[in-house]
Design a protein around this motif. Structure first.
Motif, PDB file in Angstrom:
ATOM      1  N   ASP A  97     -67.646  85.457 -12.502  1.00 53.22           N
ATOM      2  CA  ASP A  97     -68.704  85.224 -13.601  1.00 53.22           C
ATOM      3  C   ASP A  97     -69.233  85.813 -12.972  1.00 53.22           C
ATOM      4  OD1 ASP A  97     -66.632  85.837 -16.038  1.00 53.22           O
ATOM      5  OD2 ASP A  97     -66.185  83.612 -15.492  1.00 53.22           O
ATOM      6  N   GLY A  98     -69.808  85.885 -11.849  1.00 52.87           N
ATOM      7  CA  GLY A  98     -71.006  85.396 -11.084  1.00 52.87           C
ATOM      8  C   GLY A  98     -72.261  84.700 -11.089  1.00 52.87           C
ATOM      9  N   VAL A  99     -71.577  83.453 -11.364  1.00 53.00           N
ATOM     10  CA  VAL A  99     -71.918  82.196 -10.965  1.00 53.00           C
ATOM     11  C   VAL A  99     -72.109  81.809  -9.663  1.00 53.00           C
ATOM     12  CG1 VAL A  99     -72.121  79.976 -11.578  1.00 53.00           C
ATOM     13  CG2 VAL A  99     -71.215  80.874 -12.792  1.00 53.00           C
ATOM     14  N   LYS A 100     -73.633  81.610  -9.360  1.00 51.13           N
ATOM     15  CA  LYS A 100     -74.088  81.311  -7.910  1.00 51.13           C
ATOM     16  C   LYS A 100     -74.027  79.806  -8.103  1.00 51.13           C
ATOM     17  CE  LYS A 100     -77.839  83.998  -6.495  1.00 51.13           C
ATOM     18  NZ  LYS A 100     -79.276  84.212  -6.530  1.00 51.13           N
ATOM     19  N   GLY A 101     -73.713  79.050  -6.447  1.00 54.18           N
ATOM     20  CA  GLY A 101     -74.457  78.296  -5.540  1.00 54.18           C
ATOM     21  C   GLY A 101     -74.525  78.348  -4.546  1.00 54.18           C
ATOM     22  N   ASP A 102     -74.920  77.720  -3.966  1.00 53.19           N
ATOM     23  CA  ASP A 102     -75.575  77.117  -2.255  1.00 53.19           C
ATOM     24  C   ASP A 102     -76.015  76.072  -2.523  1.00 53.19           C
ATOM     25  OD1 ASP A 102     -78.411  77.482  -3.831  1.00 53.19           O
ATOM     26  OD2 ASP A 102     -77.833  79.304  -4.346  1.00 53.19           O
ATOM     27  N   HIS A 103     -76.038  75.053  -0.902  1.00 51.72           N
ATOM     28  CA  HIS A 103     -76.621  74.447  -0.043  1.00 51.72           C
ATOM     29  C   HIS A 103     -76.454  74.238   1.289  1.00 51.72           C
ATOM     30  CE1 HIS A 103     -73.125  72.960   1.424  1.00 51.72           C
ATOM     31  NE2 HIS A 103     -72.146  72.805   0.073  1.00 51.72           N
ATOM     32  N   MET A 104     -77.130  73.044   1.274  1.00 54.68           N
ATOM     33  CA  MET A 104     -77.809  73.286   2.660  1.00 54.68           C
ATOM     34  C   MET A 104     -77.135  71.361   3.343  1.00 54.68           C
ATOM     35  SD  MET A 104     -79.092  74.556   5.935  1.00 54.68           S
ATOM     36  CE  MET A 104     -80.104  75.773   5.096  1.00 54.68           C
ATOM     37  N   ASN A 105     -76.563  71.862   3.503  1.00 54.93           N
ATOM     38  CA  ASN A 105     -75.627  70.619   4.722  1.00 54.93           C
ATOM     39  C   ASN A 105     -75.575  69.679   3.564  1.00 54.93           C
ATOM     40  OD1 ASN A 105     -75.405  71.462   7.064  1.00 54.93           O
ATOM     41  ND2 ASN A 105     -77.822  70.269   7.471  1.00 54.93           N
ATOM     42  N   GLY A 106     -75.518  69.728   2.347  1.00 53.12           N
ATOM     43  CA  GLY A 106     -74.817  69.496   1.332  1.00 53.12           C
ATOM     44  C   GLY A 106     -75.999  69.293  -0.305  1.00 53.12           C
ATOM     45  N   ASP A 107     -76.910  69.445   0.247  1.00 53.46           N
ATOM     46  CA  ASP A 107     -78.973  69.319  -0.684  1.00 53.46           C
ATOM     47  C   ASP A 107     -78.291  70.479  -1.451  1.00 53.46           C
ATOM     48  OD1 ASP A 107     -80.656  69.518  -1.731  1.00 53.46           O
ATOM     49  OD2 ASP A 107     -82.120  69.934   0.820  1.00 53.46           O
ATOM     50  N   THR A 108     -77.959  70.281  -2.535  1.00 51.89           N
ATOM     51  CA  THR A 108     -78.087  71.418  -3.544  1.00 51.89           C
ATOM     52  C   THR A 108     -79.772  72.254  -4.240  1.00 51.89           C
ATOM     53  OG1 THR A 108     -77.531  69.578  -5.516  1.00 51.89           O
ATOM     54  CG2 THR A 108     -75.790  70.604  -4.213  1.00 51.89           C
ATOM     55  N   GLY A 109     -80.377  70.537  -3.625  1.00 51.19           N
ATOM     56  CA  GLY A 109     -81.840  71.091  -4.060  1.00 51.19           C
ATOM     57  C   GLY A 109     -82.004  72.156  -3.126  1.00 51.19           C
ATOM     58  N   TRP A 110     -81.963  72.782  -2.269  1.00 51.76           N
ATOM     59  CA  TRP A 110     -81.829  74.089  -1.473  1.00 51.76           C
ATOM     60  C   TRP A 110     -81.912  74.618  -2.654  1.00 51.76           C
ATOM     61  CZ3 TRP A 110     -78.733  77.010   1.403  1.00 51.76           C
ATOM     62  CH2 TRP A 110     -79.627  78.545   2.435  1.00 51.76           C
ATOM     63  N   ASP A 111     -82.478  76.061  -2.556  1.00 49.46           N
ATOM     64  CA  ASP A 111     -82.346  76.809  -3.879  1.00 49.46           C
ATOM     65  C   ASP A 111     -83.136  77.978  -3.095  1.00 49.46           C
ATOM     66  OD1 ASP A 111     -80.783  75.939  -5.261  1.00 49.46           O
ATOM     67  OD2 ASP A 111     -82.142  75.209  -6.913  1.00 49.46           O
ATOM     68  N   PRO A 112     -81.941  79.111  -2.190  1.00 47.64           N
ATOM     69  CA  PRO A 112     -82.655  80.577  -1.014  1.00 47.64           C
ATOM     70  C   PRO A 112     -82.456  81.229  -2.562  1.00 47.64           C
ATOM     71  CG  PRO A 112     -80.966  79.451  -0.565  1.00 47.64           C
ATOM     72  CD  PRO A 112     -80.455  78.517  -1.408  1.00 47.64           C
ATOM     73  N   ARG A 141     -86.782  64.745  -8.082  1.00 45.38           N
ATOM     74  CA  ARG A 141     -87.782  66.033  -8.547  1.00 45.38           C
ATOM     75  C   ARG A 141     -88.024  67.140  -6.997  1.00 45.38           C
ATOM     76  NH1 ARG A 141     -91.921  61.883  -7.624  1.00 45.38           N
ATOM     77  NH2 ARG A 141     -90.577  60.753  -5.918  1.00 45.38           N
ATOM     78  N   PRO A 142     -88.267  68.507  -7.451  1.00 46.56           N
ATOM     79  CA  PRO A 142     -86.945  69.808  -6.529  1.00 46.56           C
ATOM     80  C   PRO A 142     -87.731  69.322  -5.322  1.00 46.56           C
ATOM     81  CG  PRO A 142     -87.541  70.472  -8.666  1.00 46.56           C
ATOM     82  CD  PRO A 142     -87.932  69.192  -9.278  1.00 46.56           C
ATOM     83  N   PHE A 143     -89.398  69.263  -5.235  1.00 47.23           N
ATOM     84  CA  PHE A 143     -90.114  69.287  -4.106  1.00 47.23           C
ATOM     85  C   PHE A 143     -89.734  68.355  -3.086  1.00 47.23           C
ATOM     86  CE2 PHE A 143     -93.371  67.741  -0.966  1.00 47.23           C
ATOM     87  CZ  PHE A 143     -93.350  68.591  -0.523  1.00 47.23           C
ATOM     88  N   PHE A 144     -88.656  66.717  -3.208  1.00 47.30           N
ATOM     89  CA  PHE A 144     -88.827  65.871  -2.012  1.00 47.30           C
ATOM     90  C   PHE A 144     -87.080  65.918  -1.543  1.00 47.30           C
ATOM     91  CE2 PHE A 144     -92.272  64.020  -4.520  1.00 47.30           C
ATOM     92  CZ  PHE A 144     -92.759  63.798  -3.769  1.00 47.30           C
ATOM     93  N   ILE A 145     -86.085  67.105  -3.129  1.00 46.65           N
ATOM     94  CA  ILE A 145     -84.663  67.212  -3.296  1.00 46.65           C
ATOM     95  C   ILE A 145     -84.672  68.640  -1.557  1.00 46.65           C
ATOM     96  CG2 ILE A 145     -82.470  68.003  -3.625  1.00 46.65           C
ATOM     97  CD1 ILE A 145     -83.937  66.647  -6.553  1.00 46.65           C
ATOM     98  N   SER A 146     -85.079  69.119  -1.729  1.00 43.15           N
ATOM     99  CA  SER A 146     -85.016  70.281  -0.729  1.00 43.15           C
ATOM    100  C   SER A 146     -85.522  70.136   0.601  1.00 43.15           C
ATOM    101  CB  SER A 146     -86.724  71.554  -1.154  1.00 43.15           C
ATOM    102  OG  SER A 146     -85.858  72.924  -0.525  1.00 43.15           O
ATOM    103  N   ASN A 147     -84.746  70.158   1.080  1.00 42.31           N
ATOM    104  CA  ASN A 147     -84.776  70.315   2.092  1.00 42.31           C
ATOM    105  C   ASN A 147     -84.516  68.631   3.422  1.00 42.31           C
ATOM    106  OD1 ASN A 147     -84.535  72.981   3.746  1.00 42.31           O
ATOM    107  ND2 ASN A 147     -87.046  73.300   2.894  1.00 42.31           N
TER     108      ASN A 147
END
Length: 928
Positions: A173-188, A344-350
């Motif tokens: 259905d075109g649903v996207k997913g992504d993570h960096m080393n398990g960190d789902t706050g990474w949203d490229p 909070r996204p800023f602290f979750i990312s990376n």
């Protein structure tokens, strides 16, 4: 139940020096082993496959794919009808990992890889004789294993360091997913689309190179893995195969070769946003500070910039975190802080770049990791807010301190250096209040301006099998108010180092972490630190003056305090048989609460476990795991304050139902914290049994249920808890989750208060009053999500919560260092209730019966109720740009009945005045 020998703690303690020496020797030998011998794969691991472009060699079966330059346009519409795809050689020959390990897939898969100067393109054809199974959910939600859907997942290791996983996935259905080393706050920011046709389904990915980090070489070799999920039969197919009893991961990946990249594209992203917030809360008629309706408007921006090909700068100005979900309701009767998850996204990312103090175990309980950073300290609730509330008739108190700005530099170099640097500055917080009894409005600073710094650097050796790192934190408060100087530490520093080493195809590992802490401040602030529940330096029977490095006696004139912590684990986590031994220590003066959380120090904890993994299906299960072991803990005085033996069994049945259960035996042990600063006593032991059952996640109704039962040893206590979990999927667009739970817990040693009594010399001049408490808790977390398109979703969350506590059998310990207790009015003395106009007890008058004066304690019975909920509409109207519409409601109330009456408490809950907050946030992504 499998029991450990009765002399297990003594044996384990005696074996510790030998175990640590052996771990050191093994590590040195492994570090000296030539890199070629450290390769995680060998010919014996599996059959060499040649159906892909090629295998690396006869002794290395990892597959290799060749990327082709893009020679024509590719339209990311999910259809593989662009002529450009013909230039790429197909990748195929996937292998099943489950349910039939090592077998050929039931359906064929082909992938093609293209690249140009700006992006990598992957086109995937998933053949299928039946209609593929899809589901519409929010981005990243397919990473939740309870949601079943076909999908194709690409995992890149661009530095080929054998530790990085940059994950991208699509479903039909075109649903996207992504993570960096398990960190789902990474949203490229990337493009992806899927299409269903008569042959199965297809997917196209366009992943900008600016969203990845890789070396500067003109010819690149990347680690690469492909996963395909066929939901209807729980089939997992993979390109670079590893067995179910192997650790797997990037060390086992295949590779993509032939990537000729002239340079790393310059990444610059700028995301300005605006927020409008309306708060509706009934205010008191004479309150000069708060209104029934309050309006707020703010702006801010986030910036992301490539400093080099390896390092990225993330910065935020006046950040807003209004779209995050509310914290769950809890009742905390301990002396320790409740810790909530960062949202909070800023602290979750990376966040993976900042990881320090990791912890893992086959089975363990009541133990924490060597955490040195808790990002929710940044923007925390003002620490002196309670002091203002005590003095005020009316007060204007902020819920959190304002983050003026925050920035972080993260990245990984080709040389194997992983870097994470973060700095944040929060503004001072002033509160205005009208003193109790009236008078002019006053102002008080309740949180000083504070700077927070965290730095983390790690280096890889032996192709990623050995990792050595350092970490440092620093907190600086800029204080002028005398109340702050007397209560808050002026600065805090932590220095740490860690080692991680793998060998034997990564089946074996050694992990070691060490941290030193130092805090400084006014004598009053350090005195308060020594008295906190984490340290309790004032205990009257404390006879430790030093932990070998730092002073540990109570010193009211001290202006600093230091301590250390360490964690070490040697383990075998791969193969059918697994085992571990770990040490986890905190010296009495270990203190990181300025930028992290430490609930207690002063302990040496150790464990040992052995387990057996069964991965081959039989006539009645698909897989099974069983383990047994124990743990023991001593404080720095040598008192054993934890001892546990446990056994665990978990399995997946042929119908994909799951069964998991464990038993714990915990005998009576010493406890120097039960009296909250008083002498050491004994805490009653317990036996605990837990059982969980779960249904097949592929069904339209997914269920889970379970519960636990505990019984006390050497005193009153025990209880039970049960829960039910239901996930309803009425359509591919709607998910409803219901999670009711109910529990009863009786504790015979609940602390009530301490009353000064100079005659009780053995108890340090205090009488410590306890009671038996019966707690009942009812909760039902409810979630609903409706997905209109892959970029437009509505999510609802609600948590009604009712908790009651009834105190009875008020008592005291017969003597220090014993478990025997004396009940007032039964074993000693008398007790009489003091009732109010409603007939409920408001207090108790107690005559201890030993010649000491009578005293009064308030009635601590409680009925607490709350309802918390959010509704979030999220629309990603263009890649990286979103609009949030958020409604949040919170209501709560309390009474002192002490008994559980669902009808009464439910009615009272809906009579409680709510606080409603409506927010609209819009952001716009500008980047390339």
């Amino acid at each position: 139940m499998t029991r450990l020998p009765t002399d297990f703690p003594m044996r384990l303690t005696q074996a510790l020096p030998r175990a640590l020496a052996a771990a050191t020797l093994v590590t040195l030998v492994a570090l000296a082993t030539p890199a070629a011998a450290q390769q995680p794969l060998a010919a014996a691991r599996g059959t060499v496959r040649s159906g892909d472009v090629r295998a690396r060699s006869a002794s290395d079966p990892r597959p290799v794919a060749i990327a082709a330059p893009r020679a024509a346009e590719v339209s990311i519409d999910g259809r593989l009808d662009d002529a450009a795809w013909a230039a790429a050689t197909p990748i195929g020959e996937l292998v099943q990992q489950s349910p039939d390990e090592g077998a050929a897939p039931t359906q064929k898969t082909e992938l093609r890889v293209l690249y140009d100067a700006n992006a990598v393109y992957v086109g995937a054809r998933m053949y299928d004789a039946q209609a593929p199974q899809g589901i519409l959910v929010r981005r990243d939600q397919l990473l939740n294993s309870n949601l079943s859907s076909d999908r194709i997942s690409l995992v890149f290791d661009p530095f080929h360091d054998r530790n990085t996983r940059a994950w991208f996935e699509l479903n039909p259905d075109g649903v996207k997913g992504d993570h960096m080393n398990g960190d789902t706050g990474w949203d490229p920011v990337w493009e992806g689309a899927a299409h269903v046709d008569s042959l199965g389904w297809t997917a196209e990915f366009r992943i900008p190179l600016s969203q990845l980090r890789f070396g500067r070489d003109s010819v690149q070799v990347w680690g690469f893995q492909v996963w395909r999920t066929i939901a209807r039969r729980n089939e997992q197919d993979m390109w670079a195969f590893w067995k179910l009893n192997e650790n797997g991961g990037p060390a086992y990946f295949g590779t993509i070769e032939g990537l000729r990249l002239a340079r790393q594209p310059r990444q610059m992203e700028f995301v300005p946003y605006v927020v409008s917030k309306s708060k509706f809360e009934r205010a008191a008629a004479n309150d000069p500070f708060n209104r029934t309706r309050e309006q707020d408007f703010r702006t801010g921006a986030d910036l992301k910039l490539n400093l080099t090909s390896a390092l990225t700068l993330d910065a935020t100005i006046n950040p807003d975190f209004g779209q995050v979900e509310v914290d769950p309701a809890v009742v905390n009767l301990s002396a320790f802080e409740t810790v909530f998850q960062e949202k909070r996204p800023f602290f979750i990312s990376n966040s993976q770049n900042f990881g320090f103090g990791s912890f893992s175990c086959i089975f363990c309980s009541n133990v924490s990791n060597l955490g040195v950073f808790y990002s929710r300290r940044i923007g925390r609730s003002p620490q002196l807010a309670g002091l203002v509330q005590q003095r005020a008739e009316y007060a204007d108190v902020a819920e959190a301190s304002t983050i003026l700005g925050a920035a972080k530099i993260t990245g990984r170099t080709k040389g194997g250096w992983t870097i994470g640097l973060l700095d944040a500055l929060t503004d001072k917080v002033d509160a205005k209040y009208v003193p109790a009894g009236g008078g002019p409005t006053r102002r008080m600073e309740i949180e000083p301006r504070t700077n927070y710094f965290y730095g983390r650097v790690r280096k890889d050796f032996n192709k990623g099998d050995t990792r050595v790192g350092v970490a440092a934190t620093r907190t600086d408060r800029f204080m002028n108010d005398t109340a702050e100087v007397a209560r808050l530490r002026s600065d805090a520093t932590m220095l740490g180092a860690d080692l991680q080493h793998f060998w034997g195809k990564r089946a074996y590992s050694v992990v070691a972490q060490f941290a030193l802490t130092d805090v400084n401040g006014d004598t009053a602030a350090i005195r308060r630190t020594q008295l906190t529940p984490a340290h309790y330096y004032q205990r009257p029977d404390r006879d430790v003056g030093s932990d070998g490095l730092f002073r540990t006696r109570f010193d009211p004139t001290a202006t600093s305090m230091g301590g250390y912590g360490l964690y070490a684990r040697i383990a075998k986590d791969g193969g059918d048989w697994v085992w571990e031994h770990a040490q986890n220590w905190r010296s009495p003066g270990f203190e990181v609460n300025d930028i992290s959380v430490v609930s207690r120090a002063d302990y040496r904890w150790m464990n040992a476990n052995v387990g057996r993994r069964f991965t081959k299906p039989t006539s009645w299960y698909r897989d099974m795991f069983t383990a047994a072991g124990g743990q023991v803990q001593y404080n720095y005085q040598g008192d054993m304050n934890d001892l546990q033996q446990q056994a665990y069994l978990g399995m997946t049945l042929l119908n994909y139902w799951s069964i998991n259960g464990f038993v714990i035996h915990h005998p009576t042990t010493y406890d120097e914290r039960l009296t909250r600063g008083g002498p050491t006593v004994k805490r009653t032991g317990y036996d605990f049994v837990n059982l969980d059952l779960g249904g097949d996640s592929r069904k339209s109704v997914v269920w889970g249920t379970g519960g636990s039962v505990s019984t006390a040893i050497d005193g009153p206590g025990g209880g039970w808890n049960s829960y039910l979990s239901l996930t309803l999927k009425p359509s591919s667009r709607v998910q409803l989750s219901l999670n009711p739970s109910y529990g009863v817990d009786r504790t015979g040693q609940q602390y009530v208060t301490a009353v000064a009594d100079p005659a009780l010399v053995a108890f340090g001049g205090n009488r410590y009053v306890f009671a038996t408490i019966e707690q009942r808790t009812l909760e039902m977390s409810t979630r609903m999500s409706a997905t209109f398109t892959p970029t437009l979703t509505l999510e609802l969350f609600a948590q009604p919560f009712i908790a009651t506590g009834r105190y009875y059998d008020y008592k005291q310990f017969a003597a220090p260092r014993t478990v025997q207790m004396q009940v007032y009015g039964n074993d000693v003395g008398t007790i009489a209730p003091v009732t109010g106009g409603d007939g409920l007890a408001t207090a108790y008058d107690i005559n201890p019966g030993d010649g000491s004066p009578s005293f009064r304690v308030g009635n601590p019975d409680f009925n607490y109720r709350s309802l918390r909920g959010t509704a979030v509409m999220r629309w990603e109207y263009r890649p990286g740009s979103t609009i949030f519409l958020v409604w949040t409601q919170q209501r709560s109330g309390a009474d002192a009945f002490g008994n559980f009456d669902f009808a009464r408490d439910r009615s009272a809950l809906f009579r409680d005045r709510p606080t409603n907050v409506i927010q609209l946030k819009a952001s716009y992504w500008i980047g390339r």
